[in-house]
Design a protein around this motif. Structure first.
Motif, PDB file in Angstrom:
ATOM      1  N   GLY A  24       0.827  -1.197   0.000  1.00  0.00           N
ATOM      2  CA  GLY A  24       0.000   0.000   0.000  1.00  0.00           C
ATOM      3  C   GLY A  24       0.860   1.244   0.000  1.00  0.00           C
ATOM      4  N   HIS A  25       0.317   2.339  -0.486  1.00  0.00           N
ATOM      5  CA  HIS A  25       0.959   3.642  -0.314  1.00  0.00           C
ATOM      6  C   HIS A  25      -0.122   4.718  -0.292  1.00  0.00           C
ATOM      7  CE1 HIS A  25       1.791   4.139  -4.963  1.00  0.00           C
ATOM      8  NE2 HIS A  25       0.512   4.099  -4.687  1.00  0.00           N
ATOM      9  N   ILE A  26       0.312   5.947  -0.107  1.00  0.00           N
ATOM     10  CA  ILE A  26      -0.629   7.033   0.188  1.00  0.00           C
ATOM     11  C   ILE A  26      -0.508   8.128  -0.860  1.00  0.00           C
ATOM     12  CG2 ILE A  26      -1.165   8.873   1.879  1.00  0.00           C
ATOM     13  CD1 ILE A  26       0.194   6.927   3.998  1.00  0.00           C
ATOM     14  N   TYR A  81      -4.619   5.965   1.769  1.00  0.00           N
ATOM     15  CA  TYR A  81      -3.860   4.704   1.733  1.00  0.00           C
ATOM     16  C   TYR A  81      -4.624   3.711   0.872  1.00  0.00           C
ATOM     17  CZ  TYR A  81      -1.292   0.597   3.544  1.00  0.00           C
ATOM     18  OH  TYR A  81      -0.515  -0.536   3.669  1.00  0.00           O
ATOM     19  N   HIS A  82      -3.931   3.088  -0.085  1.00  0.00           N
ATOM     20  CA  HIS A  82      -4.593   2.151  -0.989  1.00  0.00           C
ATOM     21  C   HIS A  82      -3.614   1.075  -1.400  1.00  0.00           C
ATOM     22  CE1 HIS A  82      -2.769   5.370  -3.402  1.00  0.00           C
ATOM     23  NE2 HIS A  82      -2.610   4.471  -4.353  1.00  0.00           N
ATOM     24  N   TYR A  83      -4.183  -0.078  -1.775  1.00  0.00           N
ATOM     25  CA  TYR A  83      -3.357  -1.216  -2.191  1.00  0.00           C
ATOM     26  C   TYR A  83      -3.237  -1.292  -3.708  1.00  0.00           C
ATOM     27  CZ  TYR A  83      -3.857  -3.513   2.444  1.00  0.00           C
ATOM     28  OH  TYR A  83      -3.819  -3.836   3.775  1.00  0.00           O
ATOM     29  N   HIS A  84      -2.025  -1.691  -4.147  1.00  0.00           N
ATOM     30  CA  HIS A  84      -1.846  -2.018  -5.560  1.00  0.00           C
ATOM     31  C   HIS A  84      -1.484  -3.490  -5.757  1.00  0.00           C
ATOM     32  CE1 HIS A  84      -2.333   1.916  -7.338  1.00  0.00           C
ATOM     33  NE2 HIS A  84      -1.509   2.448  -6.451  1.00  0.00           N
ATOM     34  N   GLY A  85      -1.431  -4.230  -4.681  1.00  0.00           N
ATOM     35  CA  GLY A  85      -1.110  -5.650  -4.787  1.00  0.00           C
ATOM     36  C   GLY A  85      -1.514  -6.347  -3.504  1.00  0.00           C
TER      37      GLY A  85
HETATM   38 ZN   LIG Z   1      -1.170   4.299  -5.799  1.00  0.00          ZN
END
Ligand SMILES: [Zn+2]
Ligand SMILES: [Zn+2]
Length: 334
Positions: A246-248, A254-258
């Motif tokens: 995750g990153h912001i 905050y969100h997930y890409h994997g």
């Molecule tokens: Zn992102």
């Protein structure tokens, strides 16, 4: 052990009073269909959608949601009018503290920073060595993410620099930065509302994910579309993920890409991969690997298949792939 907080308890109570507990988790309607599905047991690749399981709000972790889960009428992408749950996620993980992102200097170790993946099948620890190796990795001598005099990594460590860099059109002054944002810049997390069909409806044609969100994790974090890797790398930036992928940014929080295993909170008693979320079409999303470390071999192009317990469901891709599922098998709310 499942824990429920007060707001989430309300629908259960209503449900017990009006329908009886069995109906609440859908087993009444499922049992008749299970019989039908079991006749296909010998079929090696069962990706049929004859048997679907309703969304179960109690699969979410307590504190993952900021309100009860009301039911409301919704129109799906295939034109169907149906009932949806309105799911308001907290936007921060309920089960762990958001981790570190960028390394401080070129001697930082894997423990001191997060990870990076660009969808080409590798997951990199963002160590000092990784920062030093960027010109080789991406075959471009313009990469220079650190100060040669001090060894300090260029990190977007203010709200202004995060705002200018954590976006597809990175401001030029933030080229050659490791990009990170503090959750404090978004007041501890951005809550978001999703309408998800209670009973998933398979469509005749799969629909592509595009640039929209994919679903919600059981710990209250959004499963986002693939990170725009070309734009990120094109600006000579690394949009660092924490170890949970995750990153912001200031728009999505905050969100997930994997799927890095941090939201697999619903362990399955039969050794199947644990559940980690719901796609926006209402089908469940599970981890990639079962308890023996094996990936199902019969997944369709959406990364879904069917079994007698979970009906049609997805298995998330490896975190290195910068994606969760291949497509939507079912209709999403408009
Ligand atoms: Zn992102
Ligand atoms: Zn499965």
């Amino acid at each position: 052990m499942r824990r429920f907080n007060a707001p989430i308890l309300t629908p259960l109570v209503v449900c017990i009073l009006t329908l009886g507990l069995a109906a609440c988790n859908g087993s009444d309607t499922e049992s008749s269909v299970v019989t039908e599905a079991t006749t296909n047991e010998s079929t090696p690749a069962d990706t049929s959608t004859d048997f679907v399981v309703e969304v179960d709000p109690f699969n979410f972790e307590s504190d993952a949601l900021i309100s009860s889960i009301p039911t409301q009428t919704c129109t799906l992408s295939n034109g169907d009018e149906t009932s949806c749950y309105k799911i308001d996620i907290a936007g921060v993980p309920s089960n762990y503290e958001i981790g570190v992102f960028c390394p401080q200097n070129i001697t930082s170790t894997a423990d001191e920073a997060g990870i990076w993946f660009d969808g080409t099948g590798e997951v990199y620890d963002i160590t000092g060595d990784f920062i030093l190796n960027l010109p080789t990795l991406y075959n471009d001598s313009h990469w220079q993410l650190y100060d040669e005099g001090t060894g300090l990594v260029n990190v977007t460590d203010t709200q202004e620099s995060c705002d200018g860099a954590a976006r597809p059109n990175v401001e030029e002054q933030y080229q050659n930065h490791c990009v990170e944002c503090s959750i404090d810049y978004v007041d501890g997390g951005i809550s978001e509302s999703f309408l998800i069909p209670i009973t998933p409806v398979a469509t005749t044609q799969n629909s592509s994910i595009g640039n929209a969100n994919v679903g919600v994790a059981l710990n209250g974090v959004v499963l986002a579309a693939p990170a725009p890797v070309e734009a990120i790398l094109g600006a000579y930036t690394i949009a660092a993920f924490d170890d949970c992928a995750g990153h912001i940014n200031l728009v999505a929080g905050y969100h997930y890409h994997g799927e890095a295993g941090c939201s697999q909170t619903q362990i399955q008693s039969d050794g199947h991969a644990a559940m980690m979320g719901y796609a926006l079409d209402g089908f469940g999303v599970f981890g990639m690997l079962n308890e023996d470390g094996l990936e199902p071999t019969d997944l369709d192009e959406c990364r879904g298949h069917t079994d007698d317990t979970r009906g049609y469901h997805y298995h998330a891709a490896d975190v290195s792939e910068n994606m969760f599922i291949g497509c939507f098998k079912g209709a999403t709310a408009r």
